[in-house]
Structure formats: structure tokens, C-alpha cells
Write an enzyme that holds these catalytic residues in place. Sequence first.
Site, PDB file in Angstrom:
ATOM      1  N   ARG A   1      -5.078   0.628  -3.020  1.00  0.00           N
ATOM      2  CA  ARG A   1      -3.833  -0.138  -3.071  1.00  0.00           C
ATOM      3  C   ARG A   1      -3.247  -0.313  -1.669  1.00  0.00           C
ATOM      4  NH1 ARG A   1      -1.148   2.341  -6.977  1.00  0.00           N
ATOM      5  NH2 ARG A   1      -1.558   0.745  -8.547  1.00  0.00           N
ATOM      6  N   ALA A   2      -3.323   0.719  -0.841  1.00  0.00           N
ATOM      7  CA  ALA A   2      -2.790   0.622   0.514  1.00  0.00           C
ATOM      8  C   ALA A   2      -3.505  -0.467   1.311  1.00  0.00           C
ATOM      9  CB  ALA A   2      -2.916   1.969   1.231  1.00  0.00           C
TER      10      ALA A   2
END
Length: 341
Positions: free
Chosen positions: A243-244
Site C-alpha cells: 500500500r505504501a
Amino acid sequence: MSLDTPFPFTALHGQPLLQTALLLATVDPLIGGVLVEGPRGTAKSTAARALAALLPGGRFVNLPLSASEEQLVGSLDLEAALQGGQVRFRPGMLARAHEGVLYVDEVNLLADGLVDLLLDVCASGVNRIERDGISHAHAARITLVGTMNPEEGELRPQLLDRFGLFVRLGDTLAPAERQAIVRARLAFDADPATFAARHAPAQQALAARIAAARAALPAIAFGDADHERVAALCHAAAVEGVRADLVMLRAARAHAALDGRGTITAADIDAVAELVLAHRRKADDSADEPADAPHPQGGQSQQPDNPPPAADSADDWGALPPQAVPIRAVKNVRPLSAKKP
């Protein structure tokens, strides 16, 4: 305080990381919102309201902690659907906040289920309601701004990770800064219209810059070098999942669009990296960071094109200790037609 005239966004001073994060999330709401951690009195709600005033329609929706799921997502009239075969939808707060700002103060005290739902909608840009086999969907591109005071409780790690960007505000102010904030607050409260008029040209320029960045966003591609740099930074920070990586790429693209460029550079990635990693970092990445991927808080790329001007006691509401500014100071917004040096 005037209820009709928000404090100008371009008059905020001393919190460049917050301003940058808010602008990025506004250019691309699919970044996933901004979580702001800090004590009371650091102009968190003032900045969010000021941001909404820059957007078409100026929509600002404040979500109370007592809100129900139906109030948030809306409701379906099942009786009308059963009797007449028509889906009748009653809009909720998500519908009202479309293309605007949804603000949640003390989001760490909001029910986990509502936070999860909010972040789902923020990541997809669509609100879906299903009741007894009847469904309805509508666009919900919102700039989600959540604030929290860590002394009142923490967000669960699973929810913390789902916020796209994170800003931690300081809790101490020097005497001169306190005076500047108070003078600006009093000047604004005494004559909001005159105060806002003084900043109107800068406000109009920034609103045009946001609109242009939104329009340019789809044409900015992610290159192999961008993927490699983002992957290296996220790996060095030992973040879980990808996600980052996705958020950092989106934020870097929004940063490039705000700066009026059609390609992402290493400086764009470095400028947004700490906003993405600060609440996700699992280990100290200073030792393991690749040589070709400088720490986002260091290096020349973190400095603005032009240093911010000296503090003006009339314009410094919300001032905080100086921080690095990834995007050039919004008080000196260049016309979109101006060429970069």
C-alpha cells in the site's frame, strides 16, 4: 470567528508539511486521505476548512463522532423499491462531501467500522449501498482529513496504515510565533472580509493551480525508475504490503502535477516519502537505505524552489516551527503560464 468566511489557505504559515499533504490529497483523492496528529490549537480544522474554500463548491462536511452508518453512507427507501420498482436514495454525508473535504476531528475516537468504511470509499472514489438485495452507487471523490490527539487514544495499526498520508504537528511555539498567531487571529476576527480580500489573488492562483494539476494527472506516467526508487524506499522502511508503494507513486505524481510538470522526478518521490512512511515505518531505515535513494528528510531535493518569505504578523495564523517545504510556498504562487527558471 466568521462562519461564512474561512481563513485563507494561502495565509497559513509555519506548517508546510500539512499544507503539502492537504494539497496532494486534493489533487488525487485516491491517495487515501490525510491523518493529522497534534494537540489542540494547532489550526488543524482551520487548515481543512481553508482547503475546502479552494475547491469548486467549497464543500466542507464535518463528520460528528456520534454519526451512524446510515447518516454517513445514505439510505435506500426499500418500501418505494418494493412497491414501485424504483430505487430511491437519500444522500448521506459522503454524497454531500463529493468533490469537497470530509473532516473527522478525533478520528481515533470514531467507531472502527465507520473509519474502515470511510477509508474504503476514499480509496475507491465510490460509495456503494446495499440493502436486502437492492443496491445503489454514486461517486464519492472526497479529500478525507482526520485529526487525532494521541493522548486520547491511538488508531489500530490496520486503520493507521490505510490513511494515505500522515503529518505530525509540533506542540510548542516560540513567544514570537504565538504573538504572530494571536495578531492574525484578532485581525481576521475583526474584519474577515478585508482579511480575505487581501489574500484573494493568491487564493485564486492556488485554486487554478489545483484545477490544472487535477486535469494533468492522468497524463503523467509512472516510469521504471519511479517504481525502483519507491520500492527501495519502502523496502528500507520495512513497511508491510505494497500500500505504501501505491500511495507514494500517486503522491509523487500529484506533486509533479502541482509543480506543473508532466513527468515524475526523484525529487517528487523524495518530497512525499516521509508523508507516506512516517506512520508505516517498522524499522530504522537510516542504515539500510540504498545509496541511490536519499532519505526523504535529507538532501537538496527537500528544499522548496524558493525559500518561504519571512513571517508577516498579519498572516501567520496556524504558525508552527519551521519545517522543510516539498512544494514551493503557496503564498508565492506563480501564474500557471509562467515558465520555470
